[in-house]
Design a protein around this motif. Structure first.
Motif, PDB file in Angstrom:
ATOM      1  N   GLU A 117      65.785  85.389  64.428  1.00 24.96           N
ATOM      2  CA  GLU A 117      66.246  84.561  65.540  1.00 24.96           C
ATOM      3  C   GLU A 117      66.569  85.393  66.779  1.00 24.96           C
ATOM      4  O   GLU A 117      66.182  85.041  67.897  1.00 24.96           O
ATOM      5  CB  GLU A 117      67.486  83.755  65.129  1.00 24.96           C
ATOM      6  N   THR A 118      67.265  86.499  66.583  1.00 27.26           N
ATOM      7  CA  THR A 118      67.699  87.313  67.719  1.00 27.26           C
ATOM      8  C   THR A 118      66.569  88.242  68.152  1.00 27.26           C
ATOM      9  O   THR A 118      66.030  89.002  67.349  1.00 27.26           O
ATOM     10  CB  THR A 118      68.943  88.149  67.351  1.00 27.26           C
ATOM     11  N   LYS A 119      66.240  88.196  69.443  1.00 23.90           N
ATOM     12  CA  LYS A 119      65.114  88.957  69.957  1.00 23.90           C
ATOM     13  C   LYS A 119      65.513  89.977  71.012  1.00 23.90           C
ATOM     14  O   LYS A 119      64.641  90.495  71.728  1.00 23.90           O
ATOM     15  CB  LYS A 119      64.067  87.998  70.536  1.00 23.90           C
ATOM     16  N   ALA A 120      66.798  90.249  71.123  1.00 28.18           N
ATOM     17  CA  ALA A 120      67.249  91.232  72.107  1.00 28.18           C
ATOM     18  C   ALA A 120      68.509  91.915  71.590  1.00 28.18           C
ATOM     19  O   ALA A 120      69.340  91.298  70.931  1.00 28.18           O
ATOM     20  CB  ALA A 120      67.532  90.560  73.449  1.00 28.18           C
ATOM     21  N   ALA A 121      68.621  93.195  71.884  1.00 30.85           N
ATOM     22  CA  ALA A 121      69.802  93.970  71.481  1.00 30.85           C
ATOM     23  C   ALA A 121      70.133  94.958  72.579  1.00 30.85           C
ATOM     24  O   ALA A 121      69.242  95.429  73.298  1.00 30.85           O
ATOM     25  CB  ALA A 121      69.544  94.703  70.167  1.00 30.85           C
ATOM     26  N   TYR A 122      71.431  95.264  72.708  1.00 31.52           N
ATOM     27  CA  TYR A 122      71.843  96.229  73.727  1.00 31.52           C
ATOM     28  C   TYR A 122      72.929  97.148  73.168  1.00 31.52           C
ATOM     29  O   TYR A 122      73.681  96.777  72.270  1.00 31.52           O
ATOM     30  CB  TYR A 122      72.336  95.527  74.996  1.00 31.52           C
ATOM     31  N   SER A 123      72.967  98.349  73.717  1.00 27.66           N
ATOM     32  CA  SER A 123      73.912  99.371  73.272  1.00 27.66           C
ATOM     33  C   SER A 123      75.112  99.433  74.211  1.00 27.66           C
ATOM     34  O   SER A 123      75.141  98.796  75.263  1.00 27.66           O
ATOM     35  CB  SER A 123      73.229 100.736  73.276  1.00 27.66           C
ATOM     36  N   ASP A 124      76.103 100.227  73.830  1.00 28.29           N
ATOM     37  CA  ASP A 124      77.162 100.600  74.763  1.00 28.29           C
ATOM     38  C   ASP A 124      76.560 101.563  75.784  1.00 28.29           C
ATOM     39  O   ASP A 124      75.581 102.261  75.510  1.00 28.29           O
ATOM     40  CB  ASP A 124      78.317 101.286  74.047  1.00 28.29           C
ATOM     41  N   THR A 125      77.192 101.610  76.965  1.00 28.50           N
ATOM     42  CA  THR A 125      76.702 102.483  78.029  1.00 28.50           C
ATOM     43  C   THR A 125      77.864 103.271  78.619  1.00 28.50           C
ATOM     44  O   THR A 125      78.900 102.703  78.951  1.00 28.50           O
ATOM     45  CB  THR A 125      76.021 101.665  79.145  1.00 28.50           C
TER      46      THR A 125
END
Length: 360
Positions: A117-125
């Motif tokens: 279902e989930t198609k995007a991920a992001y990290s800490d910056t």
């Protein structure tokens, strides 16, 4: 259309770098070349139309494709040109003054691997100074779609997303040269949730062209500055797209009445506690004052007795040093003798008897 020469690989990640020829570009490219993920292509977009040196000169192992229109492109146009040329399963952006850690791509791909279902991920910056030194600030907000309607909390190179979102029509809006990434995230959020990977693998250099920080936060909500006007344009666009439920949730996130009520309750409780503390302090001060008065009285009494003792001592010394005292010394001696008991007198006058001598 994707770049015809791009590697056809279901696991390929396309890193799209829009560049205007900053000096920091070399570090950005180096960080891509050092990724521990094996299937990467770099799409280098010449947004300033200044011409680019071949990346293969310094990084022959890096799969790089350059994109240029022969004329300058806006930030949104450059981003769209990069996605058009990309062939990867996953897309991500990297501005030419930022950089990523060696495990940035692999961490995000691993997080999304097997997700249906989930198609995007992001990290800490990590936010750094222009010189690249850490400022102590870190972008680490968990995903909240309602909060995303109010503000952008995801730096552009922190995000990795599936190519199908681009194919579904998600594009950078050419009317935005500020907050164009925020508008793009809002588009993605219409199709998927975002997975937050709580690991700092992206580095954002402050002072760049896309800098949206402002000293006075209130200025973001006024139309007398560039950032305020950009927010107005973006929200004007999205007000026509958000549903009533989304707008209601947005208003609910800004409704602080419950918070104010809770704070008021805490203030009242603290006020009551303060009044009790003040009463105890007053009582303790009264007790302290009473003890201090007793102490002062005792000190005064001691001082008075010391004066009396000193006076008596003065009189004794005067008497002992007087002529009459010295002249009457023999009389005092006779009186002392007379006061002795008969037994004491006998003991004094009795002479020792002669010791009997032994007879032979």
């Amino acid at each position: 259309m994707p770049n015809a020469d791009a590697e056809q690989d279901d696991e390929l990640v396309s890193v799209i770098c829009r560049t205007i020829g900053r000096a920091e570009l070399d570090k950005a490219i180096q960080s891509v070349a050092e990724q521990d993920y094996p299937a990467i292509e770099l799409i280098l977009v010449d947004a300033a139309a200044k011409g680019l040196h071949p990346v293969s000169d310094n990084h022959p192992q890096l799969n790089c494709h350059q994109v240029s229109r022969g004329s300058a492109m806006s930030r949104s146009e450059a981003a769209n040109s990069g996605m058009e040329a990309a062939a990867g399963k996953w897309f991500m952006f990297l501005d030419d003054d930022d950089w990523i850690a060696p495990d940035h791509v692999s961490s995000l791909v691993s997080a999304l691997d097997g997700q249906s279902e989930t198609k995007a991920a992001y990290s800490d910056t990590v936010k750094t100074t222009h010189a690249g030194e850490a400022t102590g600030y870190r972008f680490e907000q968990d995903f909240d779609p309602v909060l995303l309607m109010r503000d952008n909390y995801i730096p552009i190179h922190a995000m990795l997303f599936h190519h199908s979102l681009y194919e579904a029509g998600c594009l950078f809006d050419a009317q935005f040269d500020i907050y164009e990434d925020w508008d793009f995230w809002l588009q993605l959020a219409q199709h998927t949730g975002f997975l937050h990977v709580g690991k700092a693998t992206a580095f954002y250099r402050e002072g760049g062209e896309s800098e949206t920080a402002i000293d006075d936060v209130a200025e973001r909500y006024k139309d007398n500055n560039e950032l305020g006007m950009a927010r107005s344009r973006l929200l004007g666009k999205w007000m026509q797209r958000w549903t009533g439920a989304q707008l209601n949730a947005l208003l609910g996130s800004m409704d602080k009445s419950q918070l104010i009520e809770d704070l008021q309750g805490k203030l009242e409780a603290e006020h009551k506690t303060n009044l009790q503390n003040q009463k105890q302090i007053r009582e303790q001060l009264a007790q302290l004052e009473a003890l201090n008065n007793e102490l002062n009285a005792a000190a005064a009494s001691i001082e008075h007795k010391d004066e009396q003792i000193a006076e008596l001592q003065h009189r004794i010394d005067a008497m002992l040093n007087s002529t009459s005292w010295k002249l009457t010394a023999p009389v005092r001696s006779i009186g002392e003798f007379v006061r002795k008991t008969p037994e004491e007198s006998n003991e004094t006058n009795e002479k020792p008897k002669a010791k009997p001598q032994d007879k032979h």
